[in-house]
Design a protein around this motif. Sequence first.
Motif, PDB file in Angstrom:
ATOM      1  N   ASP A   1      46.138  41.971  34.296  1.00 56.22           N
ATOM      2  CA  ASP A   1      47.167  41.300  33.761  1.00 56.22           C
ATOM      3  C   ASP A   1      46.828  40.246  32.738  1.00 56.22           C
ATOM      4  OD1 ASP A   1      48.352  43.062  35.596  1.00 56.22           O
ATOM      5  OD2 ASP A   1      48.928  41.663  37.143  1.00 56.22           O
ATOM      6  N   ALA A   2      45.993  39.461  32.834  1.00 58.43           N
ATOM      7  CA  ALA A   2      45.769  38.390  31.709  1.00 58.43           C
ATOM      8  C   ALA A   2      45.398  39.086  30.332  1.00 58.43           C
ATOM      9  CB  ALA A   2      44.525  37.549  32.377  1.00 58.43           C
TER      10      ALA A   2
ATOM     11  N   GLN B   1      40.394  44.220  38.812  1.00 58.35           N
ATOM     12  CA  GLN B   1      41.051  43.209  39.517  1.00 58.35           C
ATOM     13  C   GLN B   1      42.100  43.060  38.685  1.00 58.35           C
ATOM     14  OE1 GLN B   1      39.462  42.613  42.126  1.00 58.35           O
ATOM     15  NE2 GLN B   1      37.539  43.839  41.524  1.00 58.35           N
ATOM     16  N   GLN B   2      43.368  43.008  39.405  1.00 56.72           N
ATOM     17  CA  GLN B   2      44.594  43.003  38.930  1.00 56.72           C
ATOM     18  C   GLN B   2      44.907  41.690  38.165  1.00 56.72           C
ATOM     19  OE1 GLN B   2      47.957  43.894  41.536  1.00 56.72           O
ATOM     20  NE2 GLN B   2      49.358  42.734  40.319  1.00 56.72           N
ATOM     21  N   PRO B   3      44.502  40.516  38.747  1.00 58.75           N
ATOM     22  CA  PRO B   3      44.509  39.479  37.810  1.00 58.75           C
ATOM     23  C   PRO B   3      43.953  39.285  36.458  1.00 58.75           C
ATOM     24  CG  PRO B   3      44.165  38.806  40.155  1.00 58.75           C
ATOM     25  CD  PRO B   3      43.840  40.186  40.052  1.00 58.75           C
TER      26      PRO B   3
ATOM     27  N   GLU C   1      43.193  33.214  41.193  1.00 56.93           N
ATOM     28  CA  GLU C   1      44.199  32.486  40.485  1.00 56.93           C
ATOM     29  C   GLU C   1      43.592  31.143  39.704  1.00 56.93           C
ATOM     30  OE1 GLU C   1      47.442  32.954  40.324  1.00 56.93           O
ATOM     31  OE2 GLU C   1      47.377  34.882  41.475  1.00 56.93           O
TER      32      GLU C   1
ATOM     33  N   ARG D   1      49.754  34.159  33.674  1.00 58.84           N
ATOM     34  CA  ARG D   1      48.472  34.898  33.792  1.00 58.84           C
ATOM     35  C   ARG D   1      47.542  34.571  32.835  1.00 58.84           C
ATOM     36  NH1 ARG D   1      46.851  35.952  38.856  1.00 58.84           N
ATOM     37  NH2 ARG D   1      48.683  37.332  39.271  1.00 58.84           N
TER      38      ARG D   1
END
Length: 357
Positions: A236-237, A231-233, A189, A252
């Motif tokens: 998504d970014a 990696q999802q973050p 994050e 994000r």
Amino acid sequence: MSTLHGVGDVVAYLPYELGFTPHDSVVLIATHHGRLQVIARLDVPPDEHATVAAVHLLQPVEQLPVDDVIAVVYDAGSAADRFVAAIRRRLRHRGVVLSHVIHARDNRWWAAACSCGGCPREWTAPSAEGDVDAIAERVLRGVAPVADREALAGELDQRYPEVAVAVWAELDRLERLGRLESLEQLAGEAGPRVGSEAATDALARVLIDEGCPVSRLPVGVLAVATGLIRQQPVRDAVLAWLMPDLLDPGLRPLWPSLQDRLGPSPTARCPDELFGDRARTIAGRLKEWVQCLPPEGAVPVLLLVAGLHWAMGTGAVTVMALERVLRADPDCQLAQLFDAAVQEGLRPSRREDRRPA
């Protein structure tokens, strides 16, 4: 974007817009005040399914302000009559005119119905491609339609198996050495902390480095980029960067060094055109990235392909990419969400002047 002058221009241009030459299908072109709103295509259904198929094909049209629709029937002849009649009835119920019904086959066309009075009633060649500015622009950008939809789908096949094996072996090595744990930290994050230069370089080189094809990048670069995008973050970014009108990049954001390297979103457009060369270039690099991965490992990149092509209005590629994601991972919630939105004909933008998918 250049103007299309007349139905002949439209017929000549359609394969360049769709990315492939349609066969045994009906393509709808919907406009509002002379501006293109949506292009939608569907295989010609059996007569007993004509009404249901018309409802499905018209879903994106019914989400938008539309005052005129052209139907182009490819290779079907009278076999599409009931389907076209169902389309006409549904449009009439909404108060929209089906102004033209065009039949196209073997690079020739004629008008079975014409409201302008200027269309040929016997087989004729479409406008010369060299005379259509919109086609000339596409050709200058290296865009050319493939023979059919299957060939377009083949652009999402693995084409570099040796690279895929090497990338997966390198990812396995990174995992065994505990290096993937640091990649997960980069995807946290708070953004990247350790090794951010390597992470930034890897993703930027895959996405925007036009000086080197994706398939010829060092295996280590491809492995780091692939490990990150899993990696999802991070996924998504990057997805929010690709389609900021749908996904809020503020929720994000890319880490600063990557944002500086990538620059503005490729789907941020100038007033006079829909999308610039960067969107198409990045779309091509994403496809090549998919071609460098095993099918089961390509899911996050296929989601990027789907998102960018949806934002660009290329519905066929969007659907193909989502089909592959859901085949590999039926429980992928993001793919399910995208697929439902596309099937309902929703637009990937909150802005009124953007293209629909």
